[in-house]
Design a protein around this motif. Structure first.
Motif, PDB file in Angstrom:
ATOM      1  N   TRP A 113      47.014  36.406  39.503  1.00 30.31           N
ATOM      2  CA  TRP A 113      46.690  37.616  38.750  1.00 30.31           C
ATOM      3  C   TRP A 113      45.280  37.487  38.167  1.00 30.31           C
ATOM      4  CZ3 TRP A 113      45.615  38.388  33.517  1.00 30.31           C
ATOM      5  CH2 TRP A 113      45.540  39.722  33.110  1.00 30.31           C
ATOM      6  N   CYS A 114      44.897  36.340  37.659  1.00 27.69           N
ATOM      7  CA  CYS A 114      43.564  36.111  37.091  1.00 27.69           C
ATOM      8  C   CYS A 114      42.494  36.242  38.166  1.00 27.69           C
ATOM      9  CB  CYS A 114      43.487  34.725  36.437  1.00 27.69           C
ATOM     10  SG  CYS A 114      44.340  34.642  34.856  1.00 27.69           S
TER      11      CYS A 114
ATOM     12  N   ARG B  49      42.250  39.846  39.093  1.00 31.46           N
ATOM     13  CA  ARG B  49      41.588  40.550  37.979  1.00 31.46           C
ATOM     14  C   ARG B  49      40.108  40.214  37.981  1.00 31.46           C
ATOM     15  NH1 ARG B  49      41.187  44.744  35.061  1.00 31.46           N
ATOM     16  NH2 ARG B  49      40.779  44.455  32.884  1.00 31.46           N
TER      17      ARG B  49
ATOM     18  N   SER C 145      38.508  42.103  40.811  1.00 28.70           N
ATOM     19  CA  SER C 145      38.463  43.527  40.457  1.00 28.70           C
ATOM     20  C   SER C 145      37.363  43.792  39.433  1.00 28.70           C
ATOM     21  CB  SER C 145      39.811  43.953  39.904  1.00 28.70           C
ATOM     22  OG  SER C 145      39.760  45.283  39.451  1.00 28.70           O
TER      23      SER C 145
END
Length: 180
Positions: free
Chosen positions: A10-11, A14, A17
């Motif tokens: 997820w990091c 993120r 992104s």
């Protein structure tokens, strides 16, 4: 471990992104800066054009004011000359009527005096002495006759110059002679 792997993924997603968002925002910033610079150039160009148009308008208004003053002066001069001409024509009409009336009456003394007059000025003088004309009318008529005589004298001088070999000039020559 599984939670750590999910959290790490997820990091990373993120971070990726956010990196794309940063690159997009940076590109947008550059585009906006270019648009701002272009618009600033347009603004300064338009400001210069506005100043030029304002100067042109001021010059046109000054020209209009000067032309209006000239037209007003010319109108006043015309009105003055028109009034003088109307007054002169009226005086001449009265003088002609008096001459015709006196000639129709057949007063021998008046006719002899008028016939012995060598010029219109002398005829007017005889009429004033006989109280046929007012002195104001007589002075106007005398001034008119004198200006007519001056024109004829100038025309005669121009003819003399031509006879002496001077170059011909386009000069108006009166052909009316005496008025009555």
């Amino acid at each position: 471990q599984k939670l750590y792997a999910e959290y790490t993924e997820w990091c990373e997603d993120r971070a990726r992104s956010l990196g794309f968002s940063i690159q997009t925002a940076t590109a947008e910033v550059e585009e906006l800066k270019a648009a701002i610079a272009e618009d600033a150039a347009t603004v300064s160009s338009m400001a210069a054009k506005i100043e030029q148009l304002a100067a042109d308008i001021a010059a046109d208004e000054a020209d209009l004011k000067a032309a209006t003053e000239i037209r007003e002066k010319e109108s006043a001069d015309f009105a003055k000359e028109d009034a003088e001409l109307v007054e002169t024509v009226s005086t001449l009409e009265r003088a002609i009527a008096i001459l015709q009336r006196e000639m129709a009456k057949g007063h021998p003394a008046t006719l002899v005096q008028l016939k012995n007059a060598k010029s219109l000025a002398q005829a007017l003088s005889v009429m004033v002495q006989a109280s046929s004309l007012s002195s104001a009318d007589a002075s106007r008529l005398t001034a008119f006759v004198q200006s007519n005589n001056e024109q004829e004298t100038a025309a005669d001088e121009a003819e003399d110059e031509v006879a002496l070999g001077a170059p011909a000039a386009d000069v108006y020559k009166g052909h009316s002679g005496d008025i009555v």
